[in-house]
Design a protein around this motif. Structure first.
Motif, PDB file in Angstrom:
ATOM      1  N   ILE A   1       0.835  -1.197   0.000  1.00  0.00           N
ATOM      2  CA  ILE A   1       0.000   0.000   0.000  1.00  0.00           C
ATOM      3  C   ILE A   1       0.871   1.248   0.000  1.00  0.00           C
ATOM      4  N   MET A   2       1.942   1.233   0.786  1.00  0.00           N
ATOM      5  CA  MET A   2       2.871   2.361   0.762  1.00  0.00           C
ATOM      6  C   MET A   2       3.416   2.592  -0.638  1.00  0.00           C
ATOM      7  N   ASP A   3       3.769   1.511  -1.318  1.00  0.00           N
ATOM      8  CA  ASP A   3       4.377   1.637  -2.641  1.00  0.00           C
ATOM      9  C   ASP A   3       3.399   2.140  -3.700  1.00  0.00           C
ATOM     10  N   PHE A   4       2.109   1.899  -3.519  1.00  0.00           N
ATOM     11  CA  PHE A   4       1.137   2.451  -4.461  1.00  0.00           C
ATOM     12  C   PHE A   4       1.201   3.978  -4.480  1.00  0.00           C
ATOM     13  N   MET A   5       1.610   4.580  -3.365  1.00  0.00           N
ATOM     14  CA  MET A   5       1.706   6.034  -3.280  1.00  0.00           C
ATOM     15  C   MET A   5       2.959   6.570  -3.958  1.00  0.00           C
ATOM     16  N   ARG A   6       3.773   5.695  -4.519  1.00  0.00           N
ATOM     17  CA  ARG A   6       5.073   6.095  -5.082  1.00  0.00           C
ATOM     18  C   ARG A   6       5.103   6.033  -6.604  1.00  0.00           C
ATOM     19  N   ASN A   7       3.948   6.025  -7.210  1.00  0.00           N
ATOM     20  CA  ASN A   7       3.842   5.814  -8.649  1.00  0.00           C
ATOM     21  C   ASN A   7       4.172   7.071  -9.446  1.00  0.00           C
ATOM     22  N   HIS A   8       4.912   6.892 -10.554  1.00  0.00           N
ATOM     23  CA  HIS A   8       5.215   7.973 -11.501  1.00  0.00           C
ATOM     24  C   HIS A   8       4.773   7.595 -12.913  1.00  0.00           C
TER      25      HIS A   8
ATOM     26  N   ARG B   1       1.035  14.850 -13.922  1.00  0.00           N
ATOM     27  CA  ARG B   1       0.881  14.920 -12.464  1.00  0.00           C
ATOM     28  C   ARG B   1       0.694  13.503 -11.972  1.00  0.00           C
ATOM     29  N   ALA B   2       1.754  12.919 -11.438  1.00  0.00           N
ATOM     30  CA  ALA B   2       1.698  11.547 -10.952  1.00  0.00           C
ATOM     31  C   ALA B   2       1.346  11.525  -9.467  1.00  0.00           C
ATOM     32  N   THR B   3       1.164  10.331  -8.929  1.00  0.00           N
ATOM     33  CA  THR B   3       0.802  10.186  -7.518  1.00  0.00           C
ATOM     34  C   THR B   3       1.896  10.730  -6.612  1.00  0.00           C
ATOM     35  N   ALA B   4       3.126  10.274  -6.814  1.00  0.00           N
ATOM     36  CA  ALA B   4       4.250  10.790  -6.038  1.00  0.00           C
ATOM     37  C   ALA B   4       4.672  12.128  -6.621  1.00  0.00           C
ATOM     38  N   THR B   5       4.825  13.130  -5.765  1.00  0.00           N
ATOM     39  CA  THR B   5       5.130  14.471  -6.243  1.00  0.00           C
ATOM     40  C   THR B   5       6.036  15.183  -5.250  1.00  0.00           C
ATOM     41  N   GLN B   6       6.772  16.147  -5.740  1.00  0.00           N
ATOM     42  CA  GLN B   6       7.774  16.806  -4.905  1.00  0.00           C
ATOM     43  C   GLN B   6       7.173  17.687  -3.822  1.00  0.00           C
ATOM     44  N   GLN B   7       5.942  18.185  -4.021  1.00  0.00           N
ATOM     45  CA  GLN B   7       5.406  19.176  -3.094  1.00  0.00           C
ATOM     46  C   GLN B   7       4.565  18.571  -1.970  1.00  0.00           C
ATOM     47  N   THR B   8       4.737  17.309  -1.666  1.00  0.00           N
ATOM     48  CA  THR B   8       3.980  16.703  -0.576  1.00  0.00           C
ATOM     49  C   THR B   8       4.440  17.267   0.772  1.00  0.00           C
ATOM     50  N   GLY B   9       3.460  17.701   1.567  1.00  0.00           N
ATOM     51  CA  GLY B   9       3.769  18.138   2.927  1.00  0.00           C
ATOM     52  C   GLY B   9       3.886  16.946   3.854  1.00  0.00           C
TER      53      GLY B   9
ATOM     54  N   ILE C   1      -3.147   2.364  13.717  1.00  0.00           N
ATOM     55  CA  ILE C   1      -1.792   2.793  13.375  1.00  0.00           C
ATOM     56  C   ILE C   1      -1.863   3.755  12.198  1.00  0.00           C
ATOM     57  N   LEU C   2      -1.190   4.881  12.344  1.00  0.00           N
ATOM     58  CA  LEU C   2      -1.008   5.819  11.250  1.00  0.00           C
ATOM     59  C   LEU C   2       0.456   5.730  10.821  1.00  0.00           C
ATOM     60  N   TRP C   3       0.676   5.089   9.674  1.00  0.00           N
ATOM     61  CA  TRP C   3       2.028   5.047   9.102  1.00  0.00           C
ATOM     62  C   TRP C   3       2.270   6.405   8.470  1.00  0.00           C
ATOM     63  N   PHE C   4       3.188   7.175   9.032  1.00  0.00           N
ATOM     64  CA  PHE C   4       3.290   8.595   8.703  1.00  0.00           C
ATOM     65  C   PHE C   4       4.635   8.919   8.069  1.00  0.00           C
ATOM     66  N   GLY C   5       4.604   9.820   7.092  1.00  0.00           N
ATOM     67  CA  GLY C   5       5.825  10.303   6.470  1.00  0.00           C
ATOM     68  C   GLY C   5       5.667  11.750   6.059  1.00  0.00           C
ATOM     69  N   VAL C   6       6.785  12.401   5.823  1.00  0.00           N
ATOM     70  CA  VAL C   6       6.781  13.773   5.332  1.00  0.00           C
ATOM     71  C   VAL C   6       7.537  13.821   4.016  1.00  0.00           C
ATOM     72  N   ASP C   7       7.210  14.829   3.203  1.00  0.00           N
ATOM     73  CA  ASP C   7       7.835  15.042   1.907  1.00  0.00           C
ATOM     74  C   ASP C   7       7.389  13.956   0.919  1.00  0.00           C
ATOM     75  N   ASP C   8       7.996  13.940  -0.227  1.00  0.00           N
ATOM     76  CA  ASP C   8       7.687  13.075  -1.354  1.00  0.00           C
ATOM     77  C   ASP C   8       7.514  11.611  -0.930  1.00  0.00           C
ATOM     78  N   ALA C   9       6.350  11.040  -1.238  1.00  0.00           N
ATOM     79  CA  ALA C   9       6.066   9.660  -0.831  1.00  0.00           C
ATOM     80  C   ALA C   9       7.058   8.667  -1.430  1.00  0.00           C
TER      81      ALA C   9
END
Length: 565
Positions: A324-331, A370-378, A396-404
């Protein structure tokens, strides 16, 4: 009368102007390997500072008020009565395993403002997380709030999940002259996945659903047989405004096609992210590729799109949290629009394009993808709500900052009474750098990778996956330990989970800070340096640039750089 405020919180995030380029993926229980429900969210804005919000559970005095500040801008909107008890909230998930995400679709411009409205979409999310225990209750709270206090945002799609159900709700305000909003909410059938990415997606819907915005209707939304609910005037309001023909059948009414019709940009910049996700889990999505590109949107006489993707699909396999995490990393990898493969990627195959997204040459407009993973992610997260565990352990909230694509998601138990200092509100800001803040540490590594992506990113990917795999194993052990503690002392178990979450988050940032210290000397000055045991000087490599890139230079420069024998 006590007046309590979100002011401090909104001062910190008030610069987050226009957070409306976000992505949500939704997973029901039967689609995940462990039986959890999950939603993903990337909050994407060039001015959103990534941090992890926290509201502790609180008992409030009778008569308390809450001051409301718009999430995007920090603008003061008004005040509303506080409830007597609010729940513990960590980021976009609360102590009862309720999670909420969003994407802004905008919709009809004449409905985008509402004079005197108090509740914007950000306040709607975070107020609801403090007041609701499950998805159905959340829908009731959200719709009651906008009905009573007005809706101060553009059109929004919301993802709402609890340990047993996952819902998608779409809402748009009524514009000037009328208070409140119209909306539709649908439960995603178990065994299916859903998604939205800045384009409204609910089309037609069963009309046997019930409204849930008045007290006499409460019993309807808590009836488990009800899987669609909607505002009582969602269709009549559209007819009144001339958005939907008076003579048209109610059963043919499409929320999205009426309030936010899909156009080229709605497909190419938004629906294409949904397509990319669906395509990972269902090969039948190839039939929607031309639609997702925006090059073939077929419409009927009402302007309704005829060839839209389904709202939800059945995946071809169950997935775990790491997938699921990797789905957020698509270009858009593997498609004709693979962002690594066109000349805009440069010689190092960088799958990012600096804004603006559109450009014009010879009076013709073109678009960057405009892909899923992008540079401007907060910030970005993957929520897990696990019905087989008590709430103190299950959320559980698996949390990250910046580009997924280059962040590391760490596990944050949502019963925790603190968040890691490295991610806490007030530790740095968008124009205040500090290497003690996760946002800045991750941005240092990511922005270094953007300079030579196909050379540097593989190192990041290896480190990322090693850590996330490790954290997944840690969670299994931490769950077991917490369950043994909770049988004896619930508060001690929460303290244990708080310590684990905070220590993991803070240690991750320390690890990533050291990782930058490794990457920078290795890749500085355009070469690759590898330390050699027992030797003072490292091995230095200068990989050749691709032939197509060199030929591009030659074609532009002619013989100016030619070596003369």
């Amino acid at each position: 009368m006590t007046k309590l405020s979100f002011l401090i919180f909104f001062i910190f995030i008030g610069s987050a102007s226009q957070v409306w380029a976000c992505t949500n993926f939704l997973f029901t229980k039967s689609t995940t390997k462990d039986g959890s429900t999950a939603i993903t969210y990337s909050a994407d804005s060039h001015v959103l500072y990534g941090e992890l919000y926290h509201w502790p559970a609180t008992d409030w005095p009778e008569g308390s008020l809450v001051d409301i500040y718009e999430w995007d801008t920090g603008k003061y909107l008004g005040k509303i009565p506080q409830v007597r008890h609010t729940y513990n909230v960590v980021g976009n998930m609360n102590e009862h395993q309720l999670a909420i995400g969003e994407t802004t679709y905008g919709g009809r411009h004449e409905l985008s403002s509402q004079q005197g409205a108090i509740i914007d979409y950000g306040s709607l999310i975070y107020l609801t997380l403090q007041r609701a225990k499950n998805a159905r209750e959340a829908i009731l709270v959200m719709t009651d709030l906008v009905e009573e206090y007005g809706y101060a945002s553009e059109g929004e799609s919301f993802s709402i999940s609890d340990p047993n159900e996952v819902w998608i709700m779409e809402m748009i305000g009524k514009g000037e002259g009328e208070k409140g909003a119209v909306w539709v909410a649908r439960m995603v059938p178990d065994g299916y996945i859903c998604a939205h990415a800045n384009q409204a997606r609910i089309t037609t819907f069963p009309l046997e659903g019930r409204t849930s915005i008045s007290s006499e209707k409460i019993k309807d939304i808590f009836n488990k047989e009800i899987t669609t609910v909607y505002a009582k005037d969602v269709i009549s309001f559209a007819k009144q405004k001339g958005f939907y023909p008076q003579t048209a059948k109610n059963t043919d009414f499409s929320f999205s096609d009426t309030y936010a019709p899909v156009d080229f940009s709605g497909a190419r910049a938004c629906e294409i992210r949904v397509w990319a996700f669906f395509n990972e889990l269902n090969p039948d999505m190839a039939q929607y590729w031309e639609y997702a590109k925006g090059t073939n949107i077929q419409k009927d006489e009402k302007g309704y799109a005829l060839n839209r993707m389904p709202l939800w699909i059945k995946p071809n396999r169950k997935v775990d949290v790491l997938e699921i995490m990797d789905f957020m990393r698509n270009h858009l990898e593997g498609t004709e629009l693979d962002m690594r493969k066109d000349p805009g990627a440069g010689p190092y195959e960088c799958p990012y394009r600096w804004r603006p997204m559109n450009y014009k040459v010879d009076s013709v407009t073109y678009v960057n993808e405009r892909a899923t993973a992008t540079q401007q992610t907060g910030f970005t997260f993957v929520s897990q709500s696990r019905s087989w565990l008590p709430d103190e352990v299950g959320g559980i909230l698996w949390f990250g900052v910046d580009d997924a694509a280059s962040t590391v998601y760490f596990p944050m138990y949502t019963a925790a009474t603190q968040v890691p200092y490295a991610y806490a509100v007030g530790n740095g800001s968008m124009m205040e750098f500090t290497n003690k803040a996760a946002f800045w540490v991750f941005n240092q590594v990511t922005n270094l990778a953007y300079t030579r992506y196909n050379v540097i990113h593989p190192d990041i990917r290896a480190k990322q996956k090693a850590l996330e795999t490790q954290y997944k194993a840690y969670v299994q052990m931490t769950d077991a330990a917490a369950m043994s503690i909770i049988a004896q002392d619930q508060k001690l178990a929460v303290a244990y989970l708080t310590d684990f979450s905070c220590n993991t988050g803070n240690q991750l940032v320390a690890t990533w800070r050291d990782f930058y210290a490794y990457l920078f000397p290795r890749y500085m000055d355009g070469n690759i340096k590898t330390a050699l045991p027992g030797q003072k000087n490292p091995k230095v490599e200068n990989p050749p640039l691709p032939d197509w890139y060199l030929r591009t230079i030659i074609n532009h420069m002619g013989d100016k750089q030619k070596v003369v024998e």
